[in-house]
Design a protein around this motif. Structure first.
Motif, PDB file in Angstrom:
ATOM      1  N   UNK A   2     -15.111  -9.306  -3.628  1.00 55.53           N
ATOM      2  CA  UNK A   2     -14.553  -8.120  -2.980  1.00 55.53           C
ATOM      3  C   UNK A   2     -14.480  -8.368  -1.213  1.00 55.53           C
ATOM      4  N   UNK A   3     -15.546  -8.860  -0.901  1.00 58.34           N
ATOM      5  CA  UNK A   3     -15.582  -9.217   0.575  1.00 58.34           C
ATOM      6  C   UNK A   3     -14.387 -10.010   0.929  1.00 58.34           C
ATOM      7  N   UNK A   4     -14.115 -10.961   0.438  1.00 61.36           N
ATOM      8  CA  UNK A   4     -13.041 -12.147   0.583  1.00 61.36           C
ATOM      9  C   UNK A   4     -11.406 -11.296   0.370  1.00 61.36           C
ATOM     10  N   UNK A   5     -11.508 -10.352  -0.669  1.00 64.28           N
ATOM     11  CA  UNK A   5     -10.179  -9.677  -1.037  1.00 64.28           C
ATOM     12  C   UNK A   5      -9.928  -8.757   0.201  1.00 64.28           C
ATOM     13  N   UNK A   6     -10.774  -8.185   0.726  1.00 68.29           N
ATOM     14  CA  UNK A   6     -10.645  -7.104   1.821  1.00 68.29           C
ATOM     15  C   UNK A   6     -10.255  -7.866   3.009  1.00 68.29           C
ATOM     16  N   UNK A   7     -11.009  -9.186   3.199  1.00 67.91           N
ATOM     17  CA  UNK A   7     -10.713  -9.753   4.443  1.00 67.91           C
ATOM     18  C   UNK A   7      -9.236 -10.345   4.398  1.00 67.91           C
ATOM     19  N   UNK A   8      -8.841 -10.829   3.270  1.00 64.69           N
ATOM     20  CA  UNK A   8      -7.655 -11.271   3.166  1.00 64.69           C
ATOM     21  C   UNK A   8      -6.534 -10.346   3.280  1.00 64.69           C
ATOM     22  N   UNK A   9      -6.892  -9.204   2.561  1.00 68.73           N
ATOM     23  CA  UNK A   9      -5.747  -8.173   2.659  1.00 68.73           C
ATOM     24  C   UNK A   9      -5.813  -7.804   4.142  1.00 68.73           C
ATOM     25  N   UNK A  10      -6.557  -7.751   4.990  1.00 69.39           N
ATOM     26  CA  UNK A  10      -6.489  -7.465   6.489  1.00 69.39           C
ATOM     27  C   UNK A  10      -5.739  -8.359   7.165  1.00 69.39           C
ATOM     28  N   UNK A  11      -5.836  -9.831   6.838  1.00 69.90           N
ATOM     29  CA  UNK A  11      -5.275 -10.586   7.870  1.00 69.90           C
ATOM     30  C   UNK A  11      -3.766 -11.108   7.207  1.00 69.90           C
ATOM     31  N   UNK A  12      -3.575 -10.583   6.008  1.00 71.94           N
ATOM     32  CA  UNK A  12      -2.278 -11.057   5.430  1.00 71.94           C
ATOM     33  C   UNK A  12      -0.941 -10.838   6.612  1.00 71.94           C
ATOM     34  N   UNK A  13       0.124 -11.745   6.396  1.00 74.16           N
ATOM     35  CA  UNK A  13       0.861 -11.700   7.280  1.00 74.16           C
ATOM     36  C   UNK A  13       1.765 -10.476   7.379  1.00 74.16           C
ATOM     37  N   UNK A  14       2.055  -9.901   6.265  1.00 73.72           N
ATOM     38  CA  UNK A  14       3.035  -8.477   6.219  1.00 73.72           C
ATOM     39  C   UNK A  14       2.369  -7.782   5.181  1.00 73.72           C
ATOM     40  N   UNK A  15       2.418  -6.482   4.985  1.00 74.27           N
ATOM     41  CA  UNK A  15       1.993  -5.592   3.984  1.00 74.27           C
ATOM     42  C   UNK A  15       2.580  -5.987   2.667  1.00 74.27           C
ATOM     43  N   UNK A  16       4.136  -6.404   2.712  1.00 75.05           N
ATOM     44  CA  UNK A  16       4.702  -6.929   1.347  1.00 75.05           C
ATOM     45  C   UNK A  16       4.489  -8.049   1.199  1.00 75.05           C
ATOM     46  N   UNK A  17       3.866  -9.241   1.788  1.00 70.99           N
ATOM     47  CA  UNK A  17       3.818 -10.259   1.228  1.00 70.99           C
ATOM     48  C   UNK A  17       2.617 -10.453   0.107  1.00 70.99           C
ATOM     49  N   UNK A  18       2.962 -10.118  -0.929  1.00 67.26           N
ATOM     50  CA  UNK A  18       2.072 -10.319  -2.204  1.00 67.26           C
ATOM     51  C   UNK A  18       1.260  -8.948  -2.431  1.00 67.26           C
ATOM     52  N   UNK A  19       0.887  -8.688  -3.711  1.00 68.62           N
ATOM     53  CA  UNK A  19       0.148  -7.605  -3.935  1.00 68.62           C
ATOM     54  C   UNK A  19      -1.333  -7.543  -3.105  1.00 68.62           C
ATOM     55  N   UNK A  20      -1.684  -6.238  -2.842  1.00 66.40           N
ATOM     56  CA  UNK A  20      -3.232  -6.127  -2.474  1.00 66.40           C
ATOM     57  C   UNK A  20      -4.281  -6.717  -3.203  1.00 66.40           C
ATOM     58  N   UNK A  21      -5.248  -7.364  -2.606  1.00 68.63           N
ATOM     59  CA  UNK A  21      -6.215  -8.132  -3.374  1.00 68.63           C
ATOM     60  C   UNK A  21      -7.381  -7.236  -3.751  1.00 68.63           C
ATOM     61  N   UNK A  22      -7.788  -6.483  -3.017  1.00 71.15           N
ATOM     62  CA  UNK A  22      -8.906  -5.642  -3.254  1.00 71.15           C
ATOM     63  C   UNK A  22      -8.766  -4.776  -4.319  1.00 71.15           C
ATOM     64  N   UNK A  23      -7.810  -4.223  -5.006  1.00 72.73           N
ATOM     65  CA  UNK A  23      -7.851  -3.474  -6.105  1.00 72.73           C
ATOM     66  C   UNK A  23      -8.051  -4.495  -7.234  1.00 72.73           C
ATOM     67  N   UNK A  24      -7.466  -5.901  -7.031  1.00 72.32           N
ATOM     68  CA  UNK A  24      -7.937  -6.760  -8.257  1.00 72.32           C
ATOM     69  C   UNK A  24      -9.198  -7.139  -8.405  1.00 72.32           C
ATOM     70  N   UNK A  25     -10.040  -7.163  -7.375  1.00 69.03           N
ATOM     71  CA  UNK A  25     -11.494  -7.348  -7.097  1.00 69.03           C
ATOM     72  C   UNK A  25     -12.167  -6.098  -7.923  1.00 69.03           C
ATOM     73  N   UNK A  26     -11.649  -5.254  -8.126  1.00 65.42           N
ATOM     74  CA  UNK A  26     -12.098  -3.948  -8.725  1.00 65.42           C
ATOM     75  C   UNK A  26     -11.829  -3.467 -10.215  1.00 65.42           C
ATOM     76  N   UNK A  27     -11.021  -4.334 -10.911  1.00 66.11           N
ATOM     77  CA  UNK A  27     -10.594  -4.238 -12.103  1.00 66.11           C
ATOM     78  C   UNK A  27     -10.853  -5.426 -12.910  1.00 66.11           C
ATOM     79  N   UNK A  28     -11.140  -5.240 -14.220  1.00 67.56           N
ATOM     80  CA  UNK A  28     -11.009  -6.295 -15.362  1.00 67.56           C
ATOM     81  C   UNK A  28      -9.778  -6.750 -15.519  1.00 67.56           C
ATOM     82  N   UNK A  29      -9.667  -8.296 -15.565  1.00 63.64           N
ATOM     83  CA  UNK A  29      -8.577  -9.008 -15.826  1.00 63.64           C
ATOM     84  C   UNK A  29      -8.214  -8.872 -17.546  1.00 63.64           C
ATOM     85  N   UNK A  30      -6.987  -8.941 -17.825  1.00 67.54           N
ATOM     86  CA  UNK A  30      -6.481  -9.013 -19.186  1.00 67.54           C
ATOM     87  C   UNK A  30      -7.390 -10.278 -19.882  1.00 67.54           C
TER      88      UNK A  30
END
Length: 291
Positions: free
Chosen positions: A51-79
């Motif tokens: 989660x720390x890395x996901x939050x960090x990478x979300x903050x430094x991402x090039x633009x808000x629309x460049x790929x999905x936010x990663x923090x929500x993915x770190x908080x959910x179970x994958x299929x």
């Protein structure tokens, strides 16, 4: 914050029991550069938790629309995922250590217990000497031109090799990428993610290359860069995920990589592994020796 032009987020993370994510090419700005090492370099986070890395990478991402936010993915179970395990190194002649194999076996058993399907499927790695190496060496040449005469003799020699490879070899490397990516990504017609070792050997002693020249240093790197550069060459995401400790007390890790723009899938799986086998506060009982 780390930079990864061939494994320099994932390999230190693996050797230190940390989570490190090499994001998709273009997700994080390289400003003031528009490009670095001809598409190989990305910037991204290294941390104790997914989660720390996901939050960090979300903050430094090039633009808000460049790929999905990663923090929500770190908080959910994958299929339930289909995961291919590939042990074949991308550098001929490199032998996989028992410790790296044990990390794969331990993580495979964990993934299967979590309900994922894990099978062996060897990757169509590119020939790194003709694909990745020209970009790497030419990138060092460019760095020397930018920074001036601030490098040691060994790095200056590597920059000289970069000058030799910056013509036809570099052009062919750039031209081959689409065909190489097409062959490599055939695995994702059948699988969601790929798991490999991060390195073929445990961490070496800190003085391994202290008195070595450019050629010897280059060759000494083979056991440590035989799985990671493939994903820099094609620009796709890959992560180092901790996998316990070896008998000498050194951290083990696995690499999980995916198709283009699959960071969220990788992060969700890594967070699930972390929840099932937490690593942030784990320490080896003792470090007995480092060869």
């Amino acid at each position: 914050l780390g930079s990864d032009g061939g494994g320099s987020i994932r390999i230190p993370s693996a050797f230190c029991g940390l989570f490190g994510l090499k994001v998709q090419r273009g997700r994080v700005s390289l400003a003031p550069f528009t490009d670095h090492w001809y598409g190989c370099t990305v910037l991204g986070g290294i941390g104790r938790s997914v989660l720390d890395v996901a939050l960090f990478d979300d903050v430094i991402s090039a633009t808000p629309g460049h790929g999905p936010s990663l923090a929500p993915a770190a908080r959910r179970e994958p299929p339930r995922l289909r995961i291919a395990v590939s042990l074949k190194p991308a550098i001929p002649g490199v032998k996989l250590s028992a410790e790296s194999t044990a990390g794969i076996e331990q993580t495979t058993a964990l993934l299967q217990s979590l309900g994922h399907a894990v099978d062996t499927h060897e990757l169509a790695h590119p020939q790194l000497l003709t694909t990745f190496t020209p970009r790497w060496a030419a990138g060092i040449r460019d760095d020397r031109l930018t920074a001036g005469d601030t490098f040691d003799r060994r790095t200056r020699r590597m920059a000289t090799v970069g000058r030799w490879l910056s013509g036809r070899a570099l052009r062919r490397s750039l031209e081959r990428e689409p065909a190489v990516a097409h062959r490599l990504n055939a695995v994702f017609d059948e699988y969601d993610l790929v798991m490999t070792p991060v390195t073929a050997a445990p961490a070496p002693g800190a003085d391994i290359s202290r008195a070595a020249g450019a050629l010897r240093s280059f060759n000494q790197g083979s056991p440590y860069v035989c799985y990671t550069p493939t994903w820099n060459y094609v620009g796709q995401p890959a992560a180092a995920i901790p996998a316990g400790f070896d008998p000498d007390g050194l951290p083990r890790a696995v690499q999980v990589a995916g198709p283009p723009d699959s960071e969220a899938r990788i992060v969700a799986l890594a967070a699930q592994i972390e929840a099932a086998a937490p690593w942030a506060h784990e320490r080896p009982a003792a470090v007995t020796s480092i060869q």
